[in-house]
Design an enzyme around this catalytic site. Sequence first.
Site, PDB file in Angstrom:
ATOM      1  N   ASP A 219     -65.370 122.673  76.693  1.00  0.00           N
ATOM      2  CA  ASP A 219     -66.699 124.003  76.310  1.00  0.00           C
ATOM      3  C   ASP A 219     -67.854 122.752  75.669  1.00  0.00           C
ATOM      4  O   ASP A 219     -67.989 122.358  75.205  1.00  0.00           O
ATOM      5  CB  ASP A 219     -65.987 124.266  75.085  1.00  0.00           C
ATOM      6  CG  ASP A 219     -66.522 125.451  74.630  1.00  0.00           C
ATOM      7  OD1 ASP A 219     -67.344 126.235  74.961  1.00  0.00           O
ATOM      8  OD2 ASP A 219     -65.280 126.497  74.550  1.00  0.00           O
TER       9      ASP A 219
ATOM     10  N   ASP B 224     -61.055 109.102  83.308  1.00  0.00           N
ATOM     11  CA  ASP B 224     -60.540 110.898  84.285  1.00  0.00           C
ATOM     12  C   ASP B 224     -58.491 109.713  84.888  1.00  0.00           C
ATOM     13  O   ASP B 224     -58.288 110.451  84.545  1.00  0.00           O
ATOM     14  CB  ASP B 224     -61.141 110.666  85.898  1.00  0.00           C
ATOM     15  CG  ASP B 224     -60.150 111.526  86.384  1.00  0.00           C
ATOM     16  OD1 ASP B 224     -59.136 111.971  86.373  1.00  0.00           O
ATOM     17  OD2 ASP B 224     -60.653 112.257  88.177  1.00  0.00           O
TER      18      ASP B 224
ATOM     19  N   ASP C 219     -57.474 113.335  89.171  1.00  0.00           N
ATOM     20  CA  ASP C 219     -57.764 114.220  89.509  1.00  0.00           C
ATOM     21  C   ASP C 219     -59.340 115.319  89.109  1.00  0.00           C
ATOM     22  O   ASP C 219     -59.298 116.633  88.923  1.00  0.00           O
ATOM     23  CB  ASP C 219     -56.260 115.324  89.232  1.00  0.00           C
ATOM     24  CG  ASP C 219     -56.841 115.321  87.413  1.00  0.00           C
ATOM     25  OD1 ASP C 219     -56.882 115.008  86.708  1.00  0.00           O
ATOM     26  OD2 ASP C 219     -55.609 115.793  86.738  1.00  0.00           O
TER      27      ASP C 219
ATOM     28  N   HIS D  14     -66.311 126.155  78.569  1.00  0.00           N
ATOM     29  CA  HIS D  14     -66.277 127.821  78.073  1.00  0.00           C
ATOM     30  C   HIS D  14     -66.290 128.784  79.434  1.00  0.00           C
ATOM     31  O   HIS D  14     -67.386 129.910  79.494  1.00  0.00           O
ATOM     32  CB  HIS D  14     -67.282 127.665  77.249  1.00  0.00           C
ATOM     33  CG  HIS D  14     -68.015 128.902  75.919  1.00  0.00           C
ATOM     34  ND1 HIS D  14     -67.218 129.189  75.482  1.00  0.00           N
ATOM     35  CD2 HIS D  14     -68.684 130.544  76.561  1.00  0.00           C
ATOM     36  CE1 HIS D  14     -67.181 130.304  74.040  1.00  0.00           C
ATOM     37  NE2 HIS D  14     -68.098 131.062  75.261  1.00  0.00           N
TER      38      HIS D  14
ATOM     39  N   ASP E 268     -55.101 109.758  82.304  1.00  0.00           N
ATOM     40  CA  ASP E 268     -53.919 110.223  82.205  1.00  0.00           C
ATOM     41  C   ASP E 268     -52.515 109.609  83.135  1.00  0.00           C
ATOM     42  O   ASP E 268     -52.306 110.865  83.180  1.00  0.00           O
ATOM     43  CB  ASP E 268     -54.526 112.143  81.719  1.00  0.00           C
ATOM     44  CG  ASP E 268     -55.469 112.451  83.163  1.00  0.00           C
ATOM     45  OD1 ASP E 268     -54.794 111.568  83.956  1.00  0.00           O
ATOM     46  OD2 ASP E 268     -56.504 113.093  82.621  1.00  0.00           O
TER      47      ASP E 268
ATOM     48  N   SER F  14     -64.601 133.564  72.427  1.00  0.00           N
ATOM     49  CA  SER F  14     -65.536 132.908  71.659  1.00  0.00           C
ATOM     50  C   SER F  14     -66.258 134.342  70.762  1.00  0.00           C
ATOM     51  O   SER F  14     -65.406 133.809  69.688  1.00  0.00           O
ATOM     52  CB  SER F  14     -67.058 133.127  73.794  1.00  0.00           C
ATOM     53  OG  SER F  14     -68.018 132.557  73.215  1.00  0.00           O
TER      54      SER F  14
HETATM   55 CA   LIG Z   1     -57.406 112.849  85.246  1.00  0.00          CA
END
Ligand SMILES: [Ca+2]
Length: 559
Positions: free
Chosen positions: A451, A280, A287, A489, A283, A213
Amino acid sequence: MTASQAAKGFLPLLAVAAVGAMAGQAQAQGSGGLLASKGSPAAACAAVAGTTIPAAQIGLPTSGANVTSATLVAANAAGNANGEFCLIKGAIHPVDKTAPDILFQLNIPTNWNKRILQIGGGGYNGTVVTGLGQLSFAPMPTTPLARGYATYGSDSGHQSAQGTTDASFALNAEALTNYGYASIKKTHDAVGQILRAYFGPSVAYKSYFGGASTGGRESLTAVERFPADYDGAYVGAPTAIFWGLRMIGLPVGKEAYGAGGYINPAKQALMFKASADACDAMDGLKDNIISNVPACKAKAAATRAALRCPGGADTGDTCLSDAQLKVADTLHSGLTLSYAMAHNSTRYPGYNVFEGADFNTPALGLGSSKANAPEPTTAANGYLFAQGTQWVRYFVTQNPNFDPLSFDPLKPGQYQKRVVDLSAIVGATDPDLSAFKARGGKVIMMQGLTDTAVSPNGTIAVYEAMLQKMGKANLDQVMRFYTVPGFGHGNGVFVPEWDVLGALDAWVTNGKAPGTLIGTDRAQGTAGRTRPLCVYPAWPKYNGSGDPKSAASFTCATS
Ligand SMILES: [Ca+2]
């Protein structure tokens, strides 16, 4: 050296060398230093107290520095898990007598590994970074100090009872410059003098900077402005495009509190859920981590449309009104200026609002209060708006009563010169790391893709600018950049424990360039699962079979 070079923090290399050569003479401790002459760490540590450091031995203007206390902390002292070390506190005195001191702490472990680590702060700073704990956003089973690093940090040149959300120090020009970059160099040089007094003038060591940061900005600033002083740096989620990070909070606040677009916590959570529902599985694994962010970005318009209340008026917590979506859109789009900041920076890319960023995060999100306050807070009114308000009041207008809703970053009017000047003092947007590369320096940069404080797309833009400036072959020799899906973050659905210090040190000392690293999740409920930490632009793709809690079941992929 000209005054303008001094203001930019440039020091001719010869001057740095001369500063180093004077160290032993000034301390008059003989060739062995205090450790040799006093015979024990305890006696050497006690003898450090009262050390003074003349202004001439610090590479930027000060009135000198002194050690205010030095105490040997026993390995078995209550609460100490860092082994035996000498805890040294000191103060670096300003040129302007109305400016605050820079307070610092240096810890020298008895089992020193001949490495030093300067550690950065957070937010607007205001408290001394003790160096006793973990590196931000890079926790490990043991701390850097326990691993043998001499650690140090400062308050960057001001103290605040309010901590990291108080920018009032910026009314003083020297304190502001210290926050921007000067405290980094001054603290580094003062600590170098103490180390030479302690170990002897010819002591040699590797010099690192680490932080996230604000600490990440400080780390990147350290190698951009003072490349001769460091061998390596860990840069976590840097507030590198500082002007953008602070400016974007003002239109966000204006749309929330001036135009009825405030997004309440229930709707903040709805935005997060909509992203997960949409992306979600893209990929290869449901999860709760959106790892294929590029594919998710391509669906952003559909995700946004699914969130909109029928007709665009607020019909309750199951959807967002058009006024509320305007806040989300501003966050997602970022800022593009028609005038140039330092290093020709004109763009602050937006947040992954529809790609997994969770703005329902206390003190880092959009806030819990529908009503604005005279003194907006991160918890009630949102991180970006509260921190932006502090910036426009104390950095820009220097008017503590300035109405933050009246400031337009696209048309700053009478304040345009000021904001451009500020961008040259605070920020790390210099894309040219060639001086650091030339001295063999190494940087590991990391950015969480969810973030909500530092835009991940901003950090990616900083990296892309470096790529454009230096070319991939050159940049690869000095910089390795990791983007981490699900990590916010310091918070998020995936919070990695990872050994950045080990990876950095292996690169610096053995030339072992880091590739895919491993992160072990520390997030509540999913702690212990491992994932590859992939070099940008790759992301961890599930192989389709294998234990989903094991990094071995994933491959770093780009599609
Ligand atoms: Ca996923």
